[in-house]
Design a protein around this motif. Sequence first.
Motif, PDB file in Angstrom:
ATOM      1  N   LYS A  19       0.827  -1.207   0.000  1.00 24.09           N
ATOM      2  CA  LYS A  19       0.000   0.000   0.000  1.00 24.09           C
ATOM      3  C   LYS A  19       0.862   1.258   0.000  1.00 24.09           C
ATOM      4  O   LYS A  19       0.576   2.228  -0.710  1.00 24.09           O
ATOM      5  CB  LYS A  19      -0.922  -0.001   1.217  1.00 24.09           C
ATOM      6  N   LEU A  20       1.943   1.218   0.817  1.00 26.97           N
ATOM      7  CA  LEU A  20       2.824   2.389   0.880  1.00 26.97           C
ATOM      8  C   LEU A  20       3.512   2.647  -0.453  1.00 26.97           C
ATOM      9  O   LEU A  20       3.657   3.798  -0.882  1.00 26.97           O
ATOM     10  CB  LEU A  20       3.875   2.191   1.978  1.00 26.97           C
ATOM     11  N   LEU A  21       3.963   1.577  -1.119  1.00 30.32           N
ATOM     12  CA  LEU A  21       4.623   1.742  -2.416  1.00 30.32           C
ATOM     13  C   LEU A  21       3.663   2.310  -3.457  1.00 30.32           C
ATOM     14  O   LEU A  21       4.037   3.153  -4.282  1.00 30.32           O
ATOM     15  CB  LEU A  21       5.176   0.396  -2.895  1.00 30.32           C
ATOM     16  N   SER A  22       2.421   1.838  -3.409  1.00 28.02           N
ATOM     17  CA  SER A  22       1.423   2.360  -4.339  1.00 28.02           C
ATOM     18  C   SER A  22       1.175   3.845  -4.099  1.00 28.02           C
ATOM     19  O   SER A  22       1.121   4.651  -5.036  1.00 28.02           O
ATOM     20  CB  SER A  22       0.121   1.571  -4.178  1.00 28.02           C
ATOM     21  N   SER A  23       1.056   4.217  -2.818  1.00 30.71           N
ATOM     22  CA  SER A  23       0.857   5.633  -2.494  1.00 30.71           C
ATOM     23  C   SER A  23       2.061   6.463  -2.908  1.00 30.71           C
ATOM     24  O   SER A  23       1.924   7.598  -3.397  1.00 30.71           O
ATOM     25  CB  SER A  23       0.606   5.778  -0.985  1.00 30.71           C
ATOM     26  N   LYS A  26       4.168   5.876  -5.408  1.00 28.88           N
ATOM     27  CA  LYS A  26       4.168   6.040  -6.858  1.00 28.88           C
ATOM     28  C   LYS A  26       3.223   7.150  -7.291  1.00 28.88           C
ATOM     29  O   LYS A  26       3.546   7.964  -8.163  1.00 28.88           O
ATOM     30  CB  LYS A  26       3.783   4.733  -7.525  1.00 28.88           C
ATOM     31  N   LYS A  27       2.040   7.187  -6.653  1.00 30.19           N
ATOM     32  CA  LYS A  27       1.083   8.228  -7.003  1.00 30.19           C
ATOM     33  C   LYS A  27       1.620   9.613  -6.637  1.00 30.19           C
ATOM     34  O   LYS A  27       1.483  10.562  -7.414  1.00 30.19           O
ATOM     35  CB  LYS A  27      -0.237   7.987  -6.273  1.00 30.19           C
ATOM     36  N   ALA A  28       2.256   9.703  -5.446  1.00 25.90           N
ATOM     37  CA  ALA A  28       2.798  10.992  -5.024  1.00 25.90           C
ATOM     38  C   ALA A  28       3.933  11.446  -5.936  1.00 25.90           C
ATOM     39  O   ALA A  28       4.048  12.620  -6.293  1.00 25.90           O
ATOM     40  CB  ALA A  28       3.289  10.899  -3.580  1.00 25.90           C
ATOM     41  N   LEU A  29       4.805  10.479  -6.316  1.00 24.12           N
ATOM     42  CA  LEU A  29       5.907  10.813  -7.224  1.00 24.12           C
ATOM     43  C   LEU A  29       5.398  11.270  -8.580  1.00 24.12           C
ATOM     44  O   LEU A  29       5.952  12.202  -9.188  1.00 24.12           O
ATOM     45  CB  LEU A  29       6.828   9.596  -7.387  1.00 24.12           C
TER      46      LEU A  29
END
Length: 603
Positions: free
Chosen positions: A227-231, A233-236
């Motif tokens: 979940k953190l990695l997905s978030s 990627k979206k922030a980046l």
Amino acid sequence: MTKSAKGSSIDTISFKNLRRLYLFALLTIAITVLLSQLLIQYNLNSQLSDSRIINISGKQRMLSQKLTKEVLILNFVTDTAKKNEEITSIEETLSLWKTTHFNLEKGNDSLGFPKEKSKTLSVLFKAIKPNFDSIVNATTFFLENKKLNAKESENQKLVQAILENQVVFLSKMNQIVDEYDKEALEKVTLQSKTEYAILVFTLFVLLLEFLFIFKPTNQKVEKLISKLLSSEKKALKLAYNTEIISEIKENSVKELKSLNYAMENTLLYCRVAPDGTVIHIGEKFSKLLQYNPFISDKTFSQVLTPIEKEQIVIDRILAEKQRSGWQGELNITNRDGESLWLDLSMVPVTIKKEESELLIICFDITERKKAEQEVERLNTENVTDKINQQKIISSKIVENQENEQNRIAREIHDGIGQMLTGLKFSLESINLDDKEKAAQKIEYLKKLSLDIIKGVRTATFNLMPPELSDHGIVSSIAKLTQELSKLTGKNILFYNKTHFDKRLDSLIEINIYRLTQEAINNALKYAESSHIIVQLSHSNSILSITIDDNGKGFDITTVEKKRDSESGMGLLFMKERIQYINGRIFFNSIPGEGTRITFNIPI
């Protein structure tokens, strides 16, 4: 509550539960390890106590045997001093034996002997007590009788009683030692089983923790990380464009700042209009020229120098080279009247169509120019000094040649010439009719002829020794030392240490000969030496000649400074001659002790 907020609260609760589970698992492992270590340490301490008890028990058997042996020895000793010594030894052994047996039977906290014993050990100690007491009592009475020198018949019975009880004591003591060993083995076996049980329990606890704590926790952590990695990627992705623009802007600002700093503080530069007006001048250039662009308004040539002639030259260069550019060195005078050298480059730059300016970049080369001028001045002085020195050497060489020619003329005129004149008159005065006088004059003429031959040989030897051309440098130096030793009466010796026998170039040989001759003559003339040693040695590439004397020596530094003196010129001549054959010369002299001169010549 939104979906994201709910997800966040659930993640927070999950992390709290994970932390509690980890703490519980770590606490369980820690308690298990601590309990196992405490139990193991207790058993180890118990085993140490058991080994000490077994050792002391075995020692009791040795002490009983020692006691019996000493009693037997004392029974047959008649010497009073020896008897007293044996009595003292028996008393010490008996005391130690009694103390140790008491500690084994009753226990001792300081020694680690337990007060409580197994039923078997209690029975064994009870069974051995009568024999122990009998040995103690019999030994005590035996010692008292020996001290009083009485009751010898009773002593024999006491000795017999000791021997009988000692055999029984040893047998029963062996049983006690075996029992101690047996009980210690049982403890070790029990400890081994306990350690295995603890190991099995620990592995069981770890298995439970893996199944119910670590494995579920790992699955939850993987989900949270996903979940953190997905978030992330979206922030980046959202910040990517903004970050690129910001980075480009920052890099541009940094480059402009760096370029401006380099231009202002490291380069001597300025921007000049085609008509010579200063558009901008760098800070470092302003400081060098002592010019303030905010106060005065001057042309580039006026900024560089206050001298009008120099300004005209600079303006002419700007006018002629503003299209093609120019590079060269300028010598100007600053406002303090000091000379300043600049390595100047003028580069035309087009700003807009039909609008251009000149970029002037300079380097201060004043110090370099000063250094070059100083080097040129020193070179000029050095050349002049060498020329003057060479003139002095040449004049001295001519003077020495004149002196040598005059000396040879005097030797021929005063010596050989007079002897030849005497020979002529003696020949003319011979009267063959008077045979006796004629024979005397002929003998005189023979002697005079030998003197003339010797004089001629001496003169020719000083000019060019025949040994040098016939046999080489070794024979000529050997002959030189022999002749000078005969002529002066001094001890002049020659040693060919490495048996050198090769021939060298004739020019090298004559220079080596003259150098050696000069060194020996200096030792005789100035050093007042009585012993001179000439040594010759060589290697594959170097021929070395050393001249040692026991003369009065000299201060090398002082003599070298006096170039106009005869001794100073002598050293200079030798240096010049050795350099002529690519050799080296070394002087080592101590005033009052002597001098060593060494010639090294490549071969």
